[in-house]
Design an enzyme around this catalytic site. Structure first.
Site, PDB file in Angstrom:
ATOM      1  N   GLU A   1       0.907  -1.176  -0.244  1.00 54.19           N
ATOM      2  CA  GLU A   1       0.063   0.137   0.026  1.00 54.19           C
ATOM      3  C   GLU A   1       0.878   1.039  -0.033  1.00 54.19           C
ATOM      4  O   GLU A   1       1.463   1.543   0.959  1.00 54.19           O
ATOM      5  CB  GLU A   1      -0.890  -0.007   1.206  1.00 54.19           C
ATOM      6  CG  GLU A   1      -1.954  -1.083   1.610  1.00 54.19           C
ATOM      7  CD  GLU A   1      -3.209  -0.984   0.526  1.00 54.19           C
ATOM      8  OE1 GLU A   1      -3.236   0.064  -0.020  1.00 54.19           O
ATOM      9  OE2 GLU A   1      -3.791  -1.787   0.239  1.00 54.19           O
TER      10      GLU A   1
ATOM     11  N   CYS B   1      -2.509   9.560   2.034  1.00 51.71           N
ATOM     12  CA  CYS B   1      -2.136   8.824   0.655  1.00 51.71           C
ATOM     13  C   CYS B   1      -2.945   8.889  -0.339  1.00 51.71           C
ATOM     14  O   CYS B   1      -2.964   9.077  -1.641  1.00 51.71           O
ATOM     15  CB  CYS B   1      -1.670   7.202   0.863  1.00 51.71           C
ATOM     16  SG  CYS B   1      -3.363   6.324   1.781  1.00 51.71           S
TER      17      CYS B   1
HETATM   18  P1  NAD Z   1       8.164   5.129   4.759  1.00 48.94           P
HETATM   19  O1  NAD Z   1       8.258   4.237   3.502  1.00 48.94           O
HETATM   20  O2  NAD Z   1       9.122   6.169   5.092  1.00 48.94           O
HETATM   21  O3  NAD Z   1       7.809   4.086   5.982  1.00 48.94           O
HETATM   22  C1  NAD Z   1       6.818   3.171   6.205  1.00 48.94           C
HETATM   23  C2  NAD Z   1       7.542   2.259   6.993  1.00 48.94           C
HETATM   24  O4  NAD Z   1       8.333   1.379   6.639  1.00 48.94           O
HETATM   25  C3  NAD Z   1       7.851   2.724   8.625  1.00 48.94           C
HETATM   26  O5  NAD Z   1       7.298   1.965   9.624  1.00 48.94           O
HETATM   27  C4  NAD Z   1       9.187   2.591   8.352  1.00 48.94           C
HETATM   28  O6  NAD Z   1      10.131   2.360   9.675  1.00 48.94           O
HETATM   29  C5  NAD Z   1       9.599   1.037   7.425  1.00 48.94           C
HETATM   30  N1  NAD Z   1      10.585   1.085   6.980  1.00 48.94           N
HETATM   31  C6  NAD Z   1      11.514   1.854   6.518  1.00 48.94           C
HETATM   32  N2  NAD Z   1      12.722   1.398   5.750  1.00 48.94           N
HETATM   33  C7  NAD Z   1      12.479  -0.094   5.873  1.00 48.94           C
HETATM   34  C8  NAD Z   1      12.856  -1.201   5.184  1.00 48.94           C
HETATM   35  N3  NAD Z   1      14.336  -1.137   4.664  1.00 48.94           N
HETATM   36  N4  NAD Z   1      12.480  -2.382   5.423  1.00 48.94           N
HETATM   37  C9  NAD Z   1      11.151  -2.501   6.108  1.00 48.94           C
HETATM   38  N5  NAD Z   1      10.572  -1.483   6.596  1.00 48.94           N
HETATM   39  C10 NAD Z   1      11.274  -0.232   6.400  1.00 48.94           C
HETATM   40  O7  NAD Z   1       6.763   5.864   4.655  1.00 48.94           O
HETATM   41  P2  NAD Z   1       5.940   6.939   5.659  1.00 48.94           P
HETATM   42  O8  NAD Z   1       6.853   8.118   5.604  1.00 48.94           O
HETATM   43  O9  NAD Z   1       5.921   6.219   7.171  1.00 48.94           O
HETATM   44  O10 NAD Z   1       4.642   6.887   5.117  1.00 48.94           O
HETATM   45  C11 NAD Z   1       3.936   7.813   4.149  1.00 48.94           C
HETATM   46  C12 NAD Z   1       4.002   7.122   2.667  1.00 48.94           C
HETATM   47  O11 NAD Z   1       3.033   6.069   3.083  1.00 48.94           O
HETATM   48  C13 NAD Z   1       3.532   7.968   1.820  1.00 48.94           C
HETATM   49  O12 NAD Z   1       4.041   7.677   0.581  1.00 48.94           O
HETATM   50  C14 NAD Z   1       2.015   7.648   1.731  1.00 48.94           C
HETATM   51  O13 NAD Z   1       1.228   7.829   0.642  1.00 48.94           O
HETATM   52  C15 NAD Z   1       1.980   6.138   2.005  1.00 48.94           C
HETATM   53  N6  NAD Z   1       0.660   5.607   2.502  1.00 48.94           N
HETATM   54  C16 NAD Z   1       0.266   4.603   1.774  1.00 48.94           C
HETATM   55  C17 NAD Z   1      -1.316   4.353   2.249  1.00 48.94           C
HETATM   56  C18 NAD Z   1      -1.742   3.390   1.186  1.00 48.94           C
HETATM   57  O14 NAD Z   1      -2.918   2.606   1.779  1.00 48.94           O
HETATM   58  N7  NAD Z   1      -1.745   3.139   0.097  1.00 48.94           N
HETATM   59  C19 NAD Z   1      -1.815   4.890   3.382  1.00 48.94           C
HETATM   60  C20 NAD Z   1      -0.756   5.512   4.167  1.00 48.94           C
HETATM   61  C21 NAD Z   1       0.215   5.924   3.835  1.00 48.94           C
END
Ligand code: NAD
Length: 492
Positions: free
Chosen positions: A243, A277
């Site tokens: 997602e 998002c």
């Molecule tokens: P992010 O990608 O920076 O982090 C998301 C999660 O991944 C965090 O818990 C982070 O610690 C973890 N993470 C980071 N590096 C990792 C790795 N190498 N391996 C595994 N996990 C890792 O995203 P964010 O800044 O927390 O969230 C914002 C993003 O999420 C935006 O792009 C937004 O559009 C998206 N989002 C999508 C939805 C959806 O349903 N499609 C919903 C909410 C947010």
């Protein structure tokens, strides 16, 4: 269980979460390593027998009890969300209301969607009774973002649990206290079993979860991180649900209710400081609708304010992305109609016009309270432009006559006609995207099946005089089969 985790945690480094409004430290959590994450997954696997043994109705009872805790202590959790994420209390409450509805729906519908059912065995296999059921995968790892720290992970957690899985949840490092609250409240109904556990830390902890022996990873976050998650999961062929981000548009047609469209665009674009998002980031309005829409939007935008109508940008580094997108739009000939001001992590509601389609503000996820508004010659052009980014998450259409017809032509997972974000509140509808927005679905029937494996069973009811799947098959049987095919399927 909790004691064990805390004993290990005492020896590990910690990190802090912050209040976006003040920058003050809000809470400290352990930065858990691979061994601790693996231990959590092992405990989750042990708890699976008890959780699966409860069956659909037992799990529904537990999920209902959890839902009741969330509903009665809603203000308490909303306060944690307000503090740690920075969103206004009202927005936190709305997020919780939607999440609670999903817990209820998942528990109530799991048996109908996943339970054993008969399947027609067809003419050729008429001697077989065929059945299908959807079995839990085992342990699901959920990696969450910070922007909707309850609603978003709940789309995976509630549905994975209802399907009979146990869950290890790694919340964002920006909102670990919200994650802790959710997991602790579930523990109140779990009778000491590690059905839903928390692991905390940065990307390394998430990466460790991908490699800890889980049966699936449900990831919500940016496409960039999503690719890293997929690469880690690929090592052990761990399936993934992605997602990711979006660049959703609103299309405003000739016959749209312009005031309603402006109201929806403003909320869809600016609520949660644009950190949604499925937030609206672009608007395409037809020549006929453009002037009226822009006037209504600008007028309404002047009534809202950063810090009052929505909170601070949660992740301070995102402010630079927002600033860069606005500057790039202006450098390429765009106009700031209203807003544009940035004070620390408070970004004023910003409306941009005349922004070229290849600009950052049109192609990349801004994740801030900004909207580009572009005049198009027709709805068809708006559809083409909407579909011309790498993302395909959601969006909205305002049109009296052609709304659904336009919606079906958009290469995205979800569209609201004459409203914004409405699909997110309908638990029966699947939620997810395509392209850089990811794949797989949370919510609805698809969201329950996402956390299962289909189990197909045939039971021979009687032996056929001509055995097809046997070395005893003869040339005569083969000839009969060819004849039967002609009779059954030969007439085009
Ligand atoms: P992010 O990608 O920076 O982090 C998301 C999660 O991944 C965090 O818990 C982070 O610690 C973890 N993470 C980071 N590096 C990792 C790795 N190498 N391996 C595994 N996990 C890792 O995203 P964010 O800044 O927390 O969230 C914002 C993003 O999420 C935006 O792009 C937004 O559009 C998206 N989002 C999508 C939805 C959806 O349903 N499609 C919903 C909410 C947010």
């Amino acid at each position: 269980m909790t004691q064990a985790v805390e004993r290990v945690a005492a020896a590990t480094p910690t990190f802090d979460s912050f209040e976006p409004a003040t920058g003050a430290v809000y809470a400290s959590f352990p930065e858990q390593d691979a061994a601790e994450v693996e231990a959590a997954v092992t405990r989750a696997r042990s708890a699976g027998a008890w959780w699966q043994g409860l069956g659909f109705s037992g799990r529904k009872d537990k999920l209902d009890a959890w839902k009741a805790i969330l509903a009665t202590r809603l203000p308490e959790l909303a306060e944690v969300m307000h503090k740690e994420n920075g969103k206004p209390i009202g927005d936190a409450q709305l997020e919780l209301v939607l999440a609670i509805d999903h817990i209820a729906w998942a528990g109530k519908n799991a048996r109908r969607v996943l339970g054993a059912r008969k399947v027609s065995s067809g003419m050729m296999m008429a001697n077989q009774a065929a059945s299908l059921e959807y079995q839990p995968l085992g342990v699901v790892g959920v990696i969450g973002p910070w922007n909707y720290p309850v609603f978003t992970p709940m789309g995976s957690i509630a549905y994975a649990l209802a399907a009979g899985n146990t869950v290890v949840f790694k919340p964002s490092e920006y909102t670990p206290a919200v994650g802790r609250w959710l997991v602790d409240s579930f523990a109140e109904v779990a009778e000491g079993h590690d059905v839903l556990q928390l692991v905390t830390g940065f990307g390394e902890t998430g990466s460790a979860l991908c490699r800890a022996g889980v049966d699936k990873i449900a990831f919500t976050g940016s496409a960039r991180t999503g690719k890293k998650v997929m690469a880690a999961c690929a090592e052990n062929l761990v399936p993934v649900l992605m997602e990711c981000g979006g660049k959703d548009s609103m299309i405003v047609d000739d016959d749209a209710d312009l005031r309603a469209a402006a109201d929806a665009a403003l909320w869809g674009g600016m609520a949660n400081a644009g950190q949604t998002c499925i937030g609206i980031e672009r608007v395409y309005a037809t020549e006929k609708a453009y002037d009226g829409f822009l006037a209504a939007l600008t007028e309404k935008a002047r009534t809202i304010e950063a810090g009052r109508s929505y909170g601070n940008i949660t992740m301070p580094s995102q402010v630079d992305v927002i600033r860069t997108h606005i500057a790039d739009a202006v450098a390429r000939g765009g106009t700031v109609v209203t807003g544009g001001g940035i004070d620390g992590t408070l970004v004023q509601p910003t409306i941009l016009t005349g922004v070229p389609e290849d600009s950052l503000a049109v192609q990349e996820e801004t994740f801030g309270p900004t909207l580009t508004v572009t005049k198009v010659s027709s709805v068809e052009e708006a559809i083409t432009l909407t579909n011309a980014t790498s993302y395909g998450l959601a969006g909205a259409v305002f049109s009296k006559r052609r709304g659904v017809e336009i919606a079906t032509q958009l290469r995205s997972g979800m569209t609201s006609v004459n409203s914004v974000l409405a699909f997110a509140g309908v638990p029966g509808l699947p939620f997810g995207g395509s392209g850089d927005s990811g794949f797989g679905r949370i919510h609805g029937d698809d969201g329950l099946r996402e956390f299962t494996r289909a189990k197909a069973i045939t039971r021979q009811r009687f032996a056929l005089p001509v055995a097809l799947m046997s070395f005893q098959r003869t040339g005569r049987t083969d000839a009969l089969l060819v004849k039967a095919m002609k009779l059954l399927h030969g007439r085009g």
